[in-house]
Design a protein around this motif. Sequence first.
Motif, PDB file in Angstrom:
ATOM      1  N   LYS A  42      26.307  49.353  44.280  1.00 41.43           N
ATOM      2  CA  LYS A  42      24.605  47.761  44.485  1.00 41.43           C
ATOM      3  C   LYS A  42      24.035  47.598  43.831  1.00 41.43           C
ATOM      4  CE  LYS A  42      25.338  48.559  49.830  1.00 41.43           C
ATOM      5  NZ  LYS A  42      24.966  48.062  51.385  1.00 41.43           N
ATOM      6  N   PRO A  43      23.875  47.654  42.315  1.00 44.61           N
ATOM      7  CA  PRO A  43      22.846  47.115  41.222  1.00 44.61           C
ATOM      8  C   PRO A  43      22.081  46.063  41.377  1.00 44.61           C
ATOM      9  CG  PRO A  43      25.390  46.878  40.596  1.00 44.61           C
ATOM     10  CD  PRO A  43      25.606  47.361  41.938  1.00 44.61           C
ATOM     11  N   GLN A  44      21.409  45.977  41.752  1.00 47.90           N
ATOM     12  CA  GLN A  44      20.340  44.989  41.579  1.00 47.90           C
ATOM     13  C   GLN A  44      20.769  43.868  40.438  1.00 47.90           C
ATOM     14  OE1 GLN A  44      18.101  43.258  43.752  1.00 47.90           O
ATOM     15  NE2 GLN A  44      19.053  41.811  43.052  1.00 47.90           N
ATOM     16  N   ALA A  45      21.166  44.376  39.145  1.00 50.21           N
ATOM     17  CA  ALA A  45      21.103  43.805  38.033  1.00 50.21           C
ATOM     18  C   ALA A  45      21.458  44.609  36.754  1.00 50.21           C
ATOM     19  CB  ALA A  45      20.076  42.768  37.298  1.00 50.21           C
ATOM     20  N   LEU A  46      22.640  43.726  36.028  1.00 51.59           N
ATOM     21  CA  LEU A  46      23.541  44.388  34.931  1.00 51.59           C
ATOM     22  C   LEU A  46      22.411  45.838  34.379  1.00 51.59           C
ATOM     23  CD1 LEU A  46      25.695  44.014  33.250  1.00 51.59           C
ATOM     24  CD2 LEU A  46      25.126  42.965  31.728  1.00 51.59           C
ATOM     25  N   GLU A  47      21.319  45.685  33.995  1.00 52.08           N
ATOM     26  CA  GLU A  47      20.721  46.597  33.082  1.00 52.08           C
ATOM     27  C   GLU A  47      20.966  48.063  34.441  1.00 52.08           C
ATOM     28  OE1 GLU A  47      17.752  44.122  34.712  1.00 52.08           O
ATOM     29  OE2 GLU A  47      19.105  43.922  33.176  1.00 52.08           O
ATOM     30  N   ASP A  48      21.498  47.789  35.259  1.00 52.81           N
ATOM     31  CA  ASP A  48      21.155  48.794  36.550  1.00 52.81           C
ATOM     32  C   ASP A  48      22.316  49.570  36.547  1.00 52.81           C
ATOM     33  OD1 ASP A  48      18.551  48.714  37.446  1.00 52.81           O
ATOM     34  OD2 ASP A  48      19.282  46.705  38.889  1.00 52.81           O
ATOM     35  N   VAL A  49      23.557  49.237  36.163  1.00 54.40           N
ATOM     36  CA  VAL A  49      24.955  49.256  35.664  1.00 54.40           C
ATOM     37  C   VAL A  49      25.011  50.278  34.835  1.00 54.40           C
ATOM     38  CG1 VAL A  49      27.303  48.775  35.332  1.00 54.40           C
ATOM     39  CG2 VAL A  49      25.985  47.324  36.402  1.00 54.40           C
ATOM     40  N   GLY A  50      25.580  51.826  34.927  1.00 50.53           N
ATOM     41  CA  GLY A  50      26.306  52.584  34.467  1.00 50.53           C
ATOM     42  C   GLY A  50      26.324  54.581  35.175  1.00 50.53           C
ATOM     43  N   GLY A  51      26.993  55.079  34.297  1.00 49.60           N
ATOM     44  CA  GLY A  51      27.266  56.519  34.939  1.00 49.60           C
ATOM     45  C   GLY A  51      27.788  55.924  36.197  1.00 49.60           C
ATOM     46  N   GLY A  52      28.023  58.144  36.784  1.00 51.14           N
ATOM     47  CA  GLY A  52      29.072  58.138  37.583  1.00 51.14           C
ATOM     48  C   GLY A  52      30.533  58.704  37.348  1.00 51.14           C
ATOM     49  N   GLU A  53      30.992  59.106  38.055  1.00 52.15           N
ATOM     50  CA  GLU A  53      32.481  59.271  37.444  1.00 52.15           C
ATOM     51  C   GLU A  53      33.602  58.134  37.133  1.00 52.15           C
ATOM     52  OE1 GLU A  53      34.674  62.399  36.914  1.00 52.15           O
ATOM     53  OE2 GLU A  53      32.964  62.927  37.645  1.00 52.15           O
ATOM     54  N   PRO A  54      34.133  58.191  35.502  1.00 43.73           N
ATOM     55  CA  PRO A  54      35.390  57.017  35.569  1.00 43.73           C
ATOM     56  C   PRO A  54      35.687  57.404  36.794  1.00 43.73           C
ATOM     57  CG  PRO A  54      34.178  58.167  33.723  1.00 43.73           C
ATOM     58  CD  PRO A  54      34.416  59.522  35.104  1.00 43.73           C
ATOM     59  N   GLN A  55      36.653  55.961  37.130  1.00 42.67           N
ATOM     60  CA  GLN A  55      37.333  55.623  38.128  1.00 42.67           C
ATOM     61  C   GLN A  55      38.955  55.044  37.898  1.00 42.67           C
ATOM     62  OE1 GLN A  55      37.307  56.672  41.080  1.00 42.67           O
ATOM     63  NE2 GLN A  55      35.361  57.704  40.710  1.00 42.67           N
ATOM     64  N   ARG A  56      40.202  54.763  38.306  1.00 47.68           N
ATOM     65  CA  ARG A  56      41.421  53.877  37.017  1.00 47.68           C
ATOM     66  C   ARG A  56      40.844  53.156  38.239  1.00 47.68           C
ATOM     67  NH1 ARG A  56      46.309  55.942  40.266  1.00 47.68           N
ATOM     68  NH2 ARG A  56      48.340  54.706  39.798  1.00 47.68           N
ATOM     69  N   ILE A  57      41.297  51.360  37.540  1.00 45.79           N
ATOM     70  CA  ILE A  57      40.568  50.405  37.431  1.00 45.79           C
ATOM     71  C   ILE A  57      42.482  49.186  37.576  1.00 45.79           C
ATOM     72  CG2 ILE A  57      40.053  48.252  37.249  1.00 45.79           C
ATOM     73  CD1 ILE A  57      37.559  50.163  35.725  1.00 45.79           C
ATOM     74  N   PHE A  58      42.693  48.479  38.947  1.00 41.97           N
ATOM     75  CA  PHE A  58      43.461  47.756  39.426  1.00 41.97           C
ATOM     76  C   PHE A  58      42.440  45.752  39.192  1.00 41.97           C
ATOM     77  CE2 PHE A  58      46.449  50.235  41.938  1.00 41.97           C
ATOM     78  CZ  PHE A  58      46.973  51.076  40.512  1.00 41.97           C
ATOM     79  N   VAL A  59      43.459  45.148  38.207  1.00 43.37           N
ATOM     80  CA  VAL A  59      42.255  43.354  38.141  1.00 43.37           C
ATOM     81  C   VAL A  59      43.409  42.942  39.124  1.00 43.37           C
ATOM     82  CG1 VAL A  59      41.572  42.272  36.494  1.00 43.37           C
ATOM     83  CG2 VAL A  59      41.602  44.607  35.551  1.00 43.37           C
ATOM     84  N   THR A  60      43.050  42.418  40.237  1.00 39.68           N
ATOM     85  CA  THR A  60      43.893  40.823  40.402  1.00 39.68           C
ATOM     86  C   THR A  60      43.328  39.791  40.094  1.00 39.68           C
ATOM     87  OG1 THR A  60      41.999  40.893  42.512  1.00 39.68           O
ATOM     88  CG2 THR A  60      43.741  42.457  42.989  1.00 39.68           C
ATOM     89  N   ARG A  61      42.475  39.605  39.543  1.00 37.95           N
ATOM     90  CA  ARG A  61      42.276  38.250  38.665  1.00 37.95           C
ATOM     91  C   ARG A  61      41.171  38.248  37.821  1.00 37.95           C
ATOM     92  NH1 ARG A  61      38.862  34.421  41.464  1.00 37.95           N
ATOM     93  NH2 ARG A  61      37.404  35.545  42.877  1.00 37.95           N
ATOM     94  N   THR A  62      41.307  37.566  36.756  1.00 36.35           N
ATOM     95  CA  THR A  62      39.815  37.572  35.482  1.00 36.35           C
ATOM     96  C   THR A  62      39.603  36.397  35.820  1.00 36.35           C
ATOM     97  OG1 THR A  62      41.978  39.048  33.966  1.00 36.35           O
ATOM     98  CG2 THR A  62      39.559  37.461  33.454  1.00 36.35           C
ATOM     99  N   ARG A  63      38.107  36.258  35.781  1.00 32.28           N
ATOM    100  CA  ARG A  63      37.404  34.892  36.144  1.00 32.28           C
ATOM    101  C   ARG A  63      36.837  34.866  34.895  1.00 32.28           C
ATOM    102  NH1 ARG A  63      35.552  32.436  40.743  1.00 32.28           N
ATOM    103  NH2 ARG A  63      33.674  30.855  40.003  1.00 32.28           N
ATOM    104  N   GLU A  64      36.861  33.824  33.965  1.00 34.09           N
ATOM    105  CA  GLU A  64      36.293  33.521  32.544  1.00 34.09           C
ATOM    106  C   GLU A  64      34.992  32.626  33.445  1.00 34.09           C
ATOM    107  OE1 GLU A  64      38.650  32.000  29.169  1.00 34.09           O
ATOM    108  OE2 GLU A  64      40.037  32.785  30.405  1.00 34.09           O
ATOM    109  N   LEU A  65      34.030  32.851  32.419  1.00 38.27           N
ATOM    110  CA  LEU A  65      32.580  31.920  33.192  1.00 38.27           C
ATOM    111  C   LEU A  65      31.864  31.813  31.617  1.00 38.27           C
ATOM    112  CD1 LEU A  65      30.940  35.116  35.661  1.00 38.27           C
ATOM    113  CD2 LEU A  65      31.904  32.657  36.190  1.00 38.27           C
TER     114      LEU A  65
END
Length: 125
Positions: A42-65
């Motif tokens: 639940k980060p409010q904004a991009l600058e709040d993102v970071g830290g924590g334990e690295p997780q394995r990632i499955f991508v279902t789709r890529t959205r180009e903005l």
Amino acid sequence: MDTKVSPSELTIRIARIPRTVTIGSDQVLVHELGIRLPFTRKPQALEDVGGGEPQRIFVTRTRELTTDEYDDFASDLLRRREWLTREGGQIWDAWVCVELIAPGRPILYVNPEGADYARYVARLG
């Protein structure tokens, strides 16, 4: 010499392993990323993102903005967005995500856990 890599080029360079997984009663093609990233809840904004334990990632789709769409999204990650509804979750030990890319911006991996906002977010770059 400019050595910057665009987000779309970076997504191509990251190792991706195609996998078929069951989500609910559906068989879904995902791409497992060859890297692990830490997620922020639940980060409010991009600058709040970071830290924590690295997780394995499955991508279902890529959205180009566009950069404007990306900046709008990144400035208020908790705002409701219809296109995130029923996305995300967890399968095995992997986080199921939508990958968001825009020119000149960090790549985001969003796991809304079925909600309509960016409940968990990781960034690359």
